[in-house]
Structures are given as C-alpha cells and as structure tokens.
Design a protein around this motif. Structure first.
Motif, short mmCIF file in Angstrom:
data_model
loop_
_atom_site.label_atom_id
_atom_site.label_comp_id
_atom_site.label_asym_id
_atom_site.label_seq_id
_atom_site.Cartn_x
_atom_site.Cartn_y
_atom_site.Cartn_z
N SER A 31 71.65 59.55 38.97
CA SER A 31 71.62 59.76 37.54
C SER A 31 70.39 58.89 36.88
O SER A 31 70.05 59.24 35.77
N LEU A 32 70.32 57.72 37.21
CA LEU A 32 69.36 56.60 36.47
C LEU A 32 68.30 56.84 37.23
O LEU A 32 67.68 56.77 38.29
N ARG A 33 66.92 57.16 36.39
CA ARG A 33 65.72 57.35 36.59
C ARG A 33 64.91 55.95 36.93
O ARG A 33 65.01 55.16 35.99
N PRO A 34 64.28 55.84 37.79
CA PRO A 34 63.05 54.55 37.70
C PRO A 34 62.43 54.68 36.60
O PRO A 34 61.89 55.55 36.11
N GLU A 35 61.99 53.61 36.29
CA GLU A 35 60.88 53.48 35.06
C GLU A 35 59.69 54.00 35.47
O GLU A 35 59.38 53.68 36.55
N PRO A 36 58.91 54.52 34.72
CA PRO A 36 57.61 55.31 35.07
C PRO A 36 56.70 54.09 35.06
O PRO A 36 56.86 52.85 34.56
N ARG A 37 55.88 54.17 36.14
CA ARG A 37 54.76 53.29 36.42
C ARG A 37 53.79 53.25 35.30
O ARG A 37 53.45 54.50 34.89
N LEU A 38 53.16 52.30 34.86
CA LEU A 38 51.92 52.28 33.85
C LEU A 38 50.82 52.73 34.43
O LEU A 38 50.61 52.79 35.66
N THR A 39 50.14 53.51 33.49
CA THR A 39 48.83 53.85 33.70
C THR A 39 47.88 52.96 34.03
O THR A 39 48.33 51.65 33.59
N SER A 40 46.86 52.61 34.95
CA SER A 40 46.04 51.84 35.26
C SER A 40 45.36 50.88 33.99
O SER A 40 45.31 49.79 33.83
N HIS A 41 44.96 51.78 33.06
CA HIS A 41 44.66 51.18 31.77
C HIS A 41 45.57 50.22 31.10
O HIS A 41 44.97 49.27 30.65
N LEU A 45 45.07 46.22 30.64
CA LEU A 45 45.51 45.67 28.84
C LEU A 45 46.44 44.68 29.27
O LEU A 45 46.44 43.50 28.30
N LEU A 46 47.73 45.10 29.82
CA LEU A 46 48.67 43.72 29.76
C LEU A 46 48.34 42.78 30.54
O LEU A 46 48.49 41.62 30.02
N ASN A 47 47.62 43.06 31.72
CA ASN A 47 46.96 41.91 32.43
C ASN A 47 46.26 40.88 31.50
O ASN A 47 46.13 39.73 31.81
N GLU A 48 45.38 41.71 30.70
CA GLU A 48 44.26 41.15 29.99
C GLU A 48 45.13 40.07 28.84
O GLU A 48 44.56 38.81 28.91
N LEU A 49 46.17 40.55 28.33
CA LEU A 49 46.99 39.89 27.35
C LEU A 49 47.60 38.39 27.99
O LEU A 49 47.41 37.73 27.59
N LYS A 50 48.26 38.76 29.19
CA LYS A 50 48.75 37.62 29.96
C LYS A 50 47.67 36.72 30.15
O LYS A 50 48.06 35.48 30.35
#
Length: 60
Positions: A31-41, A45-50
């Motif tokens: 019943s629990l769905r896995p979290e959707p994968r982030l788009t490459s964009h 952006l998250l990697n850039e923030l980190k």
C-alpha cells in the motif's frame, strides 16, 4: 490501557505472532508507494545547493 495482556484474552504463540507481523508488513509494502525519483534538473539544483552550503560553511 489495562496492560499488555488482559486476563480474559487468549495468548498466541510466537509462530502465529510472527505470521501476523509478516502479513501486516507485506500489506504495508503493497500500500505504501516509494517516493518518486527527482527529475535530473531538480537533482542537479539540490546538488548545487549542497555544494554551496559546504563552500559557505568553510568561510565562517
């Protein structure tokens, strides 16, 4: 709550308890769905923030 076991309740053995736990676990997984994968964009952006956080942290 009156306690872990009520006086008039029937106790179940470990094997039955394990089977119930396994069945509940299987149903939760279905019943629990896995979290959707982030788009490459967004991932970029998250990697850039980190990266900026790390760089900014070394200047303090």
């Amino acid at each position: 709550m009156t306690g872990l076991f009520a006086n008039d309740s029937e106790q179940i053995d470990r094997r039955t308890s394990r089977s119930i736990c396994d069945a509940v676990g299987e149903r939760l997984q279905q019943s629990l769905r896995p979290e959707p994968r982030l788009t490459s964009h967004l991932e970029h952006l998250l990697n850039e923030l980190k990266k900026r956080d790390r760089e900014g942290g070394s200047n303090n």
